[in-house]
Design a protein around this motif. Sequence first.
Motif, PDB file in Angstrom:
ATOM      1  N   LEU A  19       1.030  -1.072  -0.271  1.00  0.00           N
ATOM      2  CA  LEU A  19      -0.070  -0.167  -0.676  1.00  0.00           C
ATOM      3  C   LEU A  19       1.110   1.505  -0.310  1.00  0.00           C
ATOM      4  CD1 LEU A  19      -2.937  -1.249   2.573  1.00  0.00           C
ATOM      5  CD2 LEU A  19      -3.242  -0.663  -0.113  1.00  0.00           C
ATOM      6  N   ARG A  20       2.143   1.287   0.646  1.00  0.00           N
ATOM      7  CA  ARG A  20       2.943   2.286   0.729  1.00  0.00           C
ATOM      8  C   ARG A  20       3.284   2.868  -0.133  1.00  0.00           C
ATOM      9  NH1 ARG A  20       5.809   0.337   6.604  1.00  0.00           N
ATOM     10  NH2 ARG A  20       4.572   1.808   7.753  1.00  0.00           N
ATOM     11  N   LYS A  21       3.698   1.422  -0.995  1.00  0.00           N
ATOM     12  CA  LYS A  21       4.297   1.887  -2.492  1.00  0.00           C
ATOM     13  C   LYS A  21       3.025   1.868  -3.535  1.00  0.00           C
ATOM     14  CE  LYS A  21       6.671  -1.044  -6.668  1.00  0.00           C
ATOM     15  NZ  LYS A  21       6.921  -1.464  -6.822  1.00  0.00           N
ATOM     16  N   ASP A  22       2.350   1.428  -3.307  1.00  0.00           N
ATOM     17  CA  ASP A  22       0.884   2.575  -4.237  1.00  0.00           C
ATOM     18  C   ASP A  22       0.649   3.528  -4.071  1.00  0.00           C
ATOM     19  OD1 ASP A  22       0.052  -0.370  -5.650  1.00  0.00           O
ATOM     20  OD2 ASP A  22      -1.281  -0.607  -3.657  1.00  0.00           O
ATOM     21  N   PHE A  23       0.462   4.296  -3.189  1.00  0.00           N
ATOM     22  CA  PHE A  23       0.705   6.087  -2.307  1.00  0.00           C
ATOM     23  C   PHE A  23       1.631   6.501  -3.010  1.00  0.00           C
ATOM     24  CE2 PHE A  23       0.958   8.751   1.167  1.00  0.00           C
ATOM     25  CZ  PHE A  23      -0.007   9.905   0.680  1.00  0.00           C
ATOM     26  N   GLU A  24       2.994   6.008  -2.503  1.00  0.00           N
ATOM     27  CA  GLU A  24       3.779   6.753  -3.547  1.00  0.00           C
ATOM     28  C   GLU A  24       3.850   7.004  -5.112  1.00  0.00           C
ATOM     29  OE1 GLU A  24       6.057   9.025  -1.206  1.00  0.00           O
ATOM     30  OE2 GLU A  24       4.877   8.615   0.251  1.00  0.00           O
ATOM     31  N   THR A  25       3.638   6.238  -5.617  1.00  0.00           N
ATOM     32  CA  THR A  25       3.713   5.985  -7.067  1.00  0.00           C
ATOM     33  C   THR A  25       2.559   6.675  -7.440  1.00  0.00           C
ATOM     34  OG1 THR A  25       2.808   4.375  -7.354  1.00  0.00           O
ATOM     35  CG2 THR A  25       4.996   4.320  -7.209  1.00  0.00           C
ATOM     36  N   LEU A  26       1.131   6.731  -7.046  1.00  0.00           N
ATOM     37  CA  LEU A  26       0.356   7.506  -7.201  1.00  0.00           C
ATOM     38  C   LEU A  26       0.264   9.016  -7.880  1.00  0.00           C
ATOM     39  CD1 LEU A  26      -2.233   7.025  -4.605  1.00  0.00           C
ATOM     40  CD2 LEU A  26      -3.358   6.401  -6.650  1.00  0.00           C
ATOM     41  N   GLN A  27      -0.477   8.818  -8.894  1.00  0.00           N
ATOM     42  CA  GLN A  27      -0.755  10.519 -10.257  1.00  0.00           C
ATOM     43  C   GLN A  27      -1.635   9.980 -10.610  1.00  0.00           C
ATOM     44  OE1 GLN A  27       2.338  12.010 -10.626  1.00  0.00           O
ATOM     45  NE2 GLN A  27       3.204  11.241  -9.267  1.00  0.00           N
ATOM     46  N   LYS A  30      -3.934  12.313 -16.718  1.00  0.00           N
ATOM     47  CA  LYS A  30      -4.244  13.832 -17.544  1.00  0.00           C
ATOM     48  C   LYS A  30      -6.007  13.776 -17.827  1.00  0.00           C
ATOM     49  CE  LYS A  30      -3.211  15.689 -21.948  1.00  0.00           C
ATOM     50  NZ  LYS A  30      -2.170  15.334 -22.759  1.00  0.00           N
ATOM     51  N   LEU A  31      -6.494  13.304 -17.639  1.00  0.00           N
ATOM     52  CA  LEU A  31      -7.946  13.411 -17.440  1.00  0.00           C
ATOM     53  C   LEU A  31      -9.085  13.208 -16.574  1.00  0.00           C
ATOM     54  CD1 LEU A  31      -8.756  12.726 -21.683  1.00  0.00           C
ATOM     55  CD2 LEU A  31      -8.618  14.695 -20.706  1.00  0.00           C
ATOM     56  N   GLU A  32      -8.446  12.594 -15.155  1.00  0.00           N
ATOM     57  CA  GLU A  32      -8.959  12.339 -14.159  1.00  0.00           C
ATOM     58  C   GLU A  32      -9.029  13.694 -13.830  1.00  0.00           C
ATOM     59  OE1 GLU A  32      -8.306   9.561 -11.089  1.00  0.00           O
ATOM     60  OE2 GLU A  32      -6.243   9.993 -11.303  1.00  0.00           O
ATOM     61  N   SER A  33     -10.643  13.881 -13.016  1.00  0.00           N
ATOM     62  CA  SER A  33     -11.323  14.842 -11.842  1.00  0.00           C
ATOM     63  C   SER A  33     -11.005  14.838 -10.818  1.00  0.00           C
ATOM     64  CB  SER A  33     -12.228  14.343 -11.794  1.00  0.00           C
ATOM     65  OG  SER A  33     -12.887  12.861 -10.745  1.00  0.00           O
ATOM     66  N   VAL A  34     -10.796  16.319 -10.210  1.00  0.00           N
ATOM     67  CA  VAL A  34     -10.515  15.974  -8.949  1.00  0.00           C
ATOM     68  C   VAL A  34     -11.190  14.851  -8.085  1.00  0.00           C
ATOM     69  CG1 VAL A  34      -9.634  17.629  -6.867  1.00  0.00           C
ATOM     70  CG2 VAL A  34      -9.449  18.255  -9.042  1.00  0.00           C
ATOM     71  N   THR A  35     -12.334  14.971  -8.204  1.00  0.00           N
ATOM     72  CA  THR A  35     -13.078  14.076  -7.221  1.00  0.00           C
ATOM     73  C   THR A  35     -12.445  12.795  -7.415  1.00  0.00           C
ATOM     74  OG1 THR A  35     -14.493  15.788  -7.512  1.00  0.00           O
ATOM     75  CG2 THR A  35     -15.265  13.216  -6.429  1.00  0.00           C
ATOM     76  N   ASP A  36     -12.258  12.401  -8.785  1.00  0.00           N
ATOM     77  CA  ASP A  36     -11.773  10.611  -9.017  1.00  0.00           C
ATOM     78  C   ASP A  36      -9.500  11.017  -8.514  1.00  0.00           C
ATOM     79  OD1 ASP A  36     -14.393  10.182 -10.158  1.00  0.00           O
ATOM     80  OD2 ASP A  36     -13.195  10.573 -11.770  1.00  0.00           O
ATOM     81  N   TYR A  37      -9.622  11.619  -8.532  1.00  0.00           N
ATOM     82  CA  TYR A  37      -8.170  11.228  -7.941  1.00  0.00           C
ATOM     83  C   TYR A  37      -8.050  11.512  -6.511  1.00  0.00           C
ATOM     84  CZ  TYR A  37      -2.936  11.985  -7.834  1.00  0.00           C
ATOM     85  OH  TYR A  37      -2.375  11.408  -6.649  1.00  0.00           O
ATOM     86  N   PHE A  38      -8.647  12.104  -5.724  1.00  0.00           N
ATOM     87  CA  PHE A  38      -9.070  12.851  -4.442  1.00  0.00           C
ATOM     88  C   PHE A  38      -9.237  11.151  -4.044  1.00  0.00           C
ATOM     89  CE2 PHE A  38      -7.787  16.807  -4.840  1.00  0.00           C
ATOM     90  CZ  PHE A  38      -8.028  17.341  -2.908  1.00  0.00           C
ATOM     91  N   GLY A  39     -10.123  10.605  -4.579  1.00  0.00           N
ATOM     92  CA  GLY A  39     -11.217   9.305  -4.208  1.00  0.00           C
ATOM     93  C   GLY A  39     -10.148   8.307  -4.199  1.00  0.00           C
ATOM     94  N   ARG A  40      -9.466   8.065  -5.294  1.00  0.00           N
ATOM     95  CA  ARG A  40      -7.508   7.634  -5.257  1.00  0.00           C
ATOM     96  C   ARG A  40      -7.230   7.325  -4.061  1.00  0.00           C
ATOM     97  NH1 ARG A  40      -4.343   6.546  -9.475  1.00  0.00           N
ATOM     98  NH2 ARG A  40      -4.843   8.313 -10.276  1.00  0.00           N
ATOM     99  N   VAL A  41      -6.492   8.307  -3.707  1.00  0.00           N
ATOM    100  CA  VAL A  41      -6.056   8.882  -3.013  1.00  0.00           C
ATOM    101  C   VAL A  41      -6.174   8.470  -1.680  1.00  0.00           C
ATOM    102  CG1 VAL A  41      -4.501  10.826  -2.255  1.00  0.00           C
ATOM    103  CG2 VAL A  41      -4.606  10.586  -4.456  1.00  0.00           C
ATOM    104  N   MET A  42      -7.460   8.865  -1.303  1.00  0.00           N
ATOM    105  CA  MET A  42      -7.908   8.539   0.264  1.00  0.00           C
ATOM    106  C   MET A  42      -8.169   7.035   0.333  1.00  0.00           C
ATOM    107  SD  MET A  42      -7.739  11.372   1.339  1.00  0.00           S
ATOM    108  CE  MET A  42      -8.006  10.559   3.530  1.00  0.00           C
ATOM    109  N   GLY A  43      -9.147   6.412  -0.605  1.00  0.00           N
ATOM    110  CA  GLY A  43      -8.939   5.409  -0.894  1.00  0.00           C
ATOM    111  C   GLY A  43      -7.535   4.223  -0.032  1.00  0.00           C
ATOM    112  N   THR A  44      -6.603   4.428  -0.968  1.00  0.00           N
ATOM    113  CA  THR A  44      -4.980   3.280  -0.346  1.00  0.00           C
ATOM    114  C   THR A  44      -4.903   4.260   0.928  1.00  0.00           C
ATOM    115  OG1 THR A  44      -4.338   3.253  -2.770  1.00  0.00           O
ATOM    116  CG2 THR A  44      -2.612   3.798  -1.408  1.00  0.00           C
ATOM    117  N   ALA A  45      -4.980   5.905   1.375  1.00  0.00           N
ATOM    118  CA  ALA A  45      -4.576   6.362   2.303  1.00  0.00           C
ATOM    119  C   ALA A  45      -5.587   5.263   3.659  1.00  0.00           C
ATOM    120  CB  ALA A  45      -4.343   7.772   2.891  1.00  0.00           C
TER     121      ALA A  45
END
Length: 105
Positions: A19-27, A30-45
């Motif tokens: 999970l730490r590796k996943d978190f560190e490599t999250l980017q 290009k076409l991802e929404s802010v909401t979707d990206y926050f969802g991915r980051v917070m899900g991993t966190a």
Amino acid sequence: MTKKYQGSARVKRAQLQALRKDFETLQMKKLESVTDYFGRVMGTANKMRIHGDKLDDVTIIKKILRSMALKFDYVVCSIEESNNIDEMLIDELQSSLLVHEQRLN
């Protein structure tokens, strides 16, 4: 310690390491929404926290700011210069980025 406990602790450590590796490599894509990206980051966190990581909000905020899509570069600079990142809330960051995303669209 029993072997069963040692085995589950080892599995938990391995899962947390992945999970730490996943978190560190999250980017942000290009076409991802802010909401979707926050969802991915917070899900991993949140998974990391469930597995015992002491991940704090400042670390999450810094991760998000340094991994946003290029179109948000000027916004990230503005947020970093006008806010105390150490005192900022994740919701505040998300709201600010959503406003800028709406302007871009």
